[in-house]
Each structure stands twice: as structure tokens, then as C-alpha cells.
Design a protein around this motif. Structure first.
Motif, short mmCIF file in Angstrom:
data_model
loop_
_atom_site.label_atom_id
_atom_site.label_comp_id
_atom_site.label_asym_id
_atom_site.label_seq_id
_atom_site.Cartn_x
_atom_site.Cartn_y
_atom_site.Cartn_z
N GLN A 1 54.11 19.88 49.76
CA GLN A 1 52.76 20.40 49.95
C GLN A 1 52.77 21.71 50.71
N ILE A 2 53.62 21.81 51.72
CA ILE A 2 53.72 23.04 52.50
C ILE A 2 54.22 24.18 51.61
N GLU A 3 55.20 23.90 50.76
CA GLU A 3 55.71 24.92 49.85
C GLU A 3 54.65 25.35 48.85
N ALA A 4 53.86 24.41 48.33
CA ALA A 4 52.82 24.74 47.36
C ALA A 4 51.74 25.62 48.01
N ILE A 5 51.34 25.26 49.22
CA ILE A 5 50.32 26.05 49.92
C ILE A 5 50.86 27.44 50.25
N GLY A 6 52.11 27.51 50.69
CA GLY A 6 52.72 28.79 50.99
C GLY A 6 52.81 29.68 49.76
N LEU A 7 53.16 29.10 48.63
CA LEU A 7 53.24 29.87 47.39
C LEU A 7 51.87 30.38 46.97
N ASP A 8 50.84 29.54 47.10
CA ASP A 8 49.48 29.98 46.77
C ASP A 8 49.02 31.12 47.68
N LEU A 9 49.33 31.01 48.97
CA LEU A 9 48.96 32.08 49.90
C LEU A 9 49.73 33.36 49.60
N PHE A 10 50.98 33.22 49.19
CA PHE A 10 51.78 34.38 48.81
C PHE A 10 51.17 35.09 47.61
N PHE A 11 50.77 34.33 46.61
CA PHE A 11 50.14 34.94 45.43
C PHE A 11 48.80 35.58 45.78
N ALA A 12 48.04 34.96 46.67
CA ALA A 12 46.77 35.55 47.09
C ALA A 12 47.02 36.89 47.80
N ALA A 13 48.05 36.94 48.63
CA ALA A 13 48.39 38.19 49.31
C ALA A 13 48.83 39.26 48.31
N ILE A 14 49.61 38.85 47.32
CA ILE A 14 50.05 39.80 46.29
C ILE A 14 48.85 40.37 45.54
N PHE A 15 47.91 39.52 45.15
CA PHE A 15 46.71 40.00 44.46
C PHE A 15 45.91 40.95 45.36
N PHE A 16 45.84 40.64 46.64
CA PHE A 16 45.12 41.52 47.58
C PHE A 16 45.79 42.89 47.64
N PHE A 17 47.10 42.92 47.78
CA PHE A 17 47.80 44.20 47.88
C PHE A 17 47.75 44.98 46.56
N ILE A 18 47.77 44.29 45.45
CA ILE A 18 47.61 44.97 44.17
C ILE A 18 46.22 45.60 44.09
N GLY A 19 45.23 44.87 44.54
CA GLY A 19 43.86 45.41 44.56
C GLY A 19 43.73 46.62 45.45
N MET A 20 44.36 46.58 46.62
CA MET A 20 44.32 47.73 47.52
C MET A 20 45.02 48.95 46.90
N ALA A 21 46.15 48.72 46.23
CA ALA A 21 46.87 49.82 45.59
C ALA A 21 46.04 50.41 44.45
N ILE A 22 45.41 49.55 43.66
CA ILE A 22 44.57 50.04 42.56
C ILE A 22 43.38 50.83 43.10
N HIS A 23 42.78 50.33 44.17
CA HIS A 23 41.65 51.04 44.78
C HIS A 23 42.08 52.44 45.23
N ASP A 24 43.24 52.53 45.85
CA ASP A 24 43.74 53.82 46.31
C ASP A 24 44.01 54.77 45.14
N VAL A 25 44.63 54.25 44.09
CA VAL A 25 44.94 55.09 42.92
C VAL A 25 43.65 55.57 42.25
N LEU A 26 42.67 54.69 42.13
CA LEU A 26 41.40 55.08 41.51
C LEU A 26 40.69 56.14 42.35
N LYS A 27 40.74 55.99 43.66
CA LYS A 27 40.08 56.95 44.54
C LYS A 27 40.79 58.29 44.51
N GLN A 28 42.10 58.28 44.57
CA GLN A 28 42.88 59.53 44.58
C GLN A 28 42.79 60.25 43.23
#
Length: 71
Positions: free
Chosen positions: A8-35
Motif C-alpha cells: 500500500q505504501i508503494e502504491a501511494i508513493g507511486l501515485d504521488l510520484f505520478f501526480a508530481a510528474i504531471f504537475f511539473f509537466i504542467g509547469m513546463a508547458i505553462h512556461d513554454v506557452l508564456k515564453q
């Protein structure tokens, strides 16, 4: 006791990791669109694709939880 909940700990950690990856992808896309000064229509297309990717990931997780709960 920790070893009992390791899966269960591994599953929750993996889900949080993917959520963080999606967040950072979104931040990178936002920066590219703005620039790049992308027009609004292009921004809507990019964000809708990103949202659909996140929604697909969440739907997959929910289907997996329900599928495993039934069987």
C-alpha cells in the motif's frame, strides 16, 4: 508492522510520484506557452490535451481499484 503495509505504501508513493510528474509537466508547458507567446486557441488545445491525459490516468486508477475490489 511496516512490512504488512509495504504494498500500500508503494502504491501511494507511486501515485504521488505520478501526480508530481504531471504537475511539473504542467509547469513546463505553462512556461513554454508564456515564453513562446502562443495564441489563446493554441493554449486551449495544449491544456485540453494535458487535462485529458491526467483524466485518463485517474480513470485508469479508478477502474483498477474497482476491478480489483470486485474480483
Amino acid at each position: 508492522m511496516l512490512s504488512q503495509y509495504m504494498v500500500q505504501i508503494e502504491a501511494i508513493g507511486l501515485d504521488l510520484f505520478f501526480a508530481a510528474i504531471f504537475f511539473f509537466i504542467g509547469m513546463a508547458i505553462h512556461d513554454v506557452l508564456k515564453q513562446g507567446k502562443v495564441p489563446k486557441f493554441g493554449r486551449y488545445i495544449v491544456w485540453s490535451v494535458l487535462f485529458l491525459g491526467c483524466a485518463g490516468f485517474i480513470a485508469k486508477g479508478m477502474i483498477q481499484v474497482f476491478w480489483e475490489g470486485v474480483g
